[in-house]
Motif scaffolding. Structure first.
Motif, short mmCIF file in Angstrom:
data_model
loop_
_atom_site.label_atom_id
_atom_site.label_comp_id
_atom_site.label_asym_id
_atom_site.label_seq_id
_atom_site.Cartn_x
_atom_site.Cartn_y
_atom_site.Cartn_z
N ALA A 60 -0.64 -8.45 6.52
CA ALA A 60 0.83 -8.84 7.09
C ALA A 60 1.05 -8.41 8.48
N TYR A 61 2.22 -8.90 8.87
CA TYR A 61 2.67 -8.63 10.24
C TYR A 61 1.37 -8.90 11.46
N SER A 62 1.06 -10.00 11.04
CA SER A 62 -0.27 -10.24 11.94
C SER A 62 0.00 -10.94 13.35
N THR A 63 0.86 -10.16 14.24
CA THR A 63 1.10 -10.65 15.36
C THR A 63 -0.03 -11.37 16.41
N THR A 117 0.82 -1.27 -0.20
CA THR A 117 0.02 0.12 0.02
C THR A 117 0.94 1.04 -0.11
N PRO A 118 0.40 2.34 -0.53
CA PRO A 118 1.05 3.78 -0.23
C PRO A 118 1.90 3.95 0.86
N THR A 119 1.11 3.42 1.95
CA THR A 119 1.76 4.09 3.22
C THR A 119 1.38 2.68 4.28
N SER A 120 1.82 2.68 5.26
CA SER A 120 1.43 1.69 6.35
C SER A 120 0.16 1.83 7.02
N LYS A 121 -0.41 3.18 6.67
CA LYS A 121 -1.82 3.30 7.25
C LYS A 121 -2.92 2.93 6.10
#
Length: 420
Positions: free
Chosen positions: A176-179, A151-155
């Motif tokens: 992603a990064y689904s801790t 995506t363009p940014t992490s938000k």
């Protein structure tokens, strides 16, 4: 020194027998802050001995997470009005730091659980609060599927949610990064509807079309299983969908709450690195030949740097407590509104700066002063730096310095999201 006394290996999806929601651990009931701290110390002691092996072998802590849940610590943020202890943010931060000192991967796994339990408190209606708080107190764990890549940014996010004719919702996307998701009974998925409004869909882990994939291959925090979540036309009951946009407008403590927990994890990593530094300097390391002393712990240049690290440790602990106290104030006195949230956000940002930099510097100093022996893989001392470096990329401190400076000089309000 203050102390707290790859390629996918596993892939679970609908139909998995590795996590049976009907057989959640029946946890103990924690009734006070004191009980919470005592339980954290006992649990930390029980997991510390195998931390190196878990990191080296990337042994996912399934049994340890079940034992963690059984302590009752996963339910300590449920409000007293719903049967929980409702511990202070000061206590919660110390609980996370204590566990993270023993094993920061295990310390990080419930971070999103605590945040998304608090999201229910902040934006859930009465029925949703009653339902999810009861689930948590019964031993059900909440994971996370918020972030995306590409995506363009992490938000920003591509994941979409839409209403069905019967009032339920349908969810499609990739996270992603689904801790925490791999160990969870509920997986909250952040998504956007066709009107651009954001929602949080709390999805049962065994739902048809929901796939939790263990493809996390970070060089640090190796056993958090912070992998991928796929949602393929997943049906979600309306009771389980919350309005995510209300987490930040009007301002709430959700952002600084999340950041407090991240800072506590970093504090735990720093304490662990300093603990090992103390042991190496007093028991194993040799002094530099030019120092004129016979013990590494008497080397004057070493003493100077160690003294600076200890001062920064105490400063980081004090700032973390200060941020937690301001979060307590904002939670208990919501009439302070944006002003109270801003005070907490800036204070927690300051704590996050110090805990981030201390964790990295303490882990580096451990190898520097430990000498050549400290670099041997058999000692696994590199794990502290790896854990600190991977965990602290979540929320860059350069932007926290910016927020603090802009607020102090210009009275600027901080950004309202989960990273500040």
């Amino acid at each position: 020194m203050t102390t707290s006394t790859l390629p996918a290996k596993d892939s679970f999806s609908q139909g998995s027998t590795d996590l049976d929601r009907s057989r959640a651990v029946a946890p103990l009931t924690i009734k006070s802050d004191v009980e919470a701290l005592e339980a954290a110390r006992r649990f930390a002691e029980s997991i510390a001995g195998e931390a190196v092996a878990r990191d080296r072998e990337r042994r996912l802590p399934h049994a340890e997470i079940e034992a963690f849940t059984a302590t009752g610590l996963w339910g300590i943020t449920v409000p007293p009005s719903h049967g929980g202890a409702g511990v202070s943010h000061v206590t919660l931060a110390e609980v996370v730091a204590i566990v993270s000192e023993a094993d920061p991967s295990i310390g990080q796994i419930p971070q999103n659980h605590y945040c998304l339990v608090d999201a229910v408190r902040l934006i859930g209606d009465a029925r949703q609060q009653a339902f999810f708080f009861a689930e948590v107190l019964a031993g059900k764990r909440i994971g996370n599927a918020v972030s995306e890549t590409g995506t363009p940014t992490s938000k920003a996010m591509h994941t979409r949610i839409a209403r069905d004719a019967d009032g339920s919702w349908r969810l499609n996307g990739r996270k992603a990064y689904s801790t925490g998701a791999l160990f969870a009974h509920w997986v909250p998925v952040a998504a956007t509807d066709d009107a651009g409004r954001q929602w949080l869909a709390y999805v049962p882990r065994d739902s048809a079309g929901l796939h939790v994939i263990d493809d996390w291959d970070g060089f640090g925090q190796r056993t958090t299983a912070s992998g991928t979540v796929l949602a393929d036309n997943v049906r979600v009951d309306a009771l389980h969908v919350l309005p995510r946009d209300r987490l930040f407008s009007p301002p709430t403590i959700h952002g600084p709450f999340a950041q407090l927990l991240h800072a506590a994890i970093d504090l735990g990593i720093a304490r662990a690195a300093l603990r090992d530094l103390h042991a190496w300097l007093t028991q194993k390391a040799r002094p530099w030949a030019d120092s004129g002393v016979t013990r590494a712990s008497d080397d004057p240049l070493t003493l100077s740097k160690v003294g600076a690290l200890v001062v920064r440790l105490h400063a980081a602990e004090a700032l973390l407590t200060r941020g937690a106290l301001l979060l307590d104030a904002a939670r208990e006195c919501p009439e302070t509104g944006a002003q109270g949230v801003t005070a907490a956000s800036i204070a927690v940002a300051e704590a996050k700066i110090l805990t981030t930099e201390l964790a990295l510097d303490a882990a580096t100093a451990l190898i520097e002063f430990g000498g050549s022996q400290s670099a041997l893989r058999s000692h696994a001392l590199d794990r502290h730096w790896r854990n600190a470096r991977v965990h602290t990329v979540h929320d860059p401190v350069r932007w926290k310095y910016h927020a603090v400076g802009s607020h102090w000089l210009n009275g600027a309000e901080p950004a309202r999201h989960a990273s500040l």
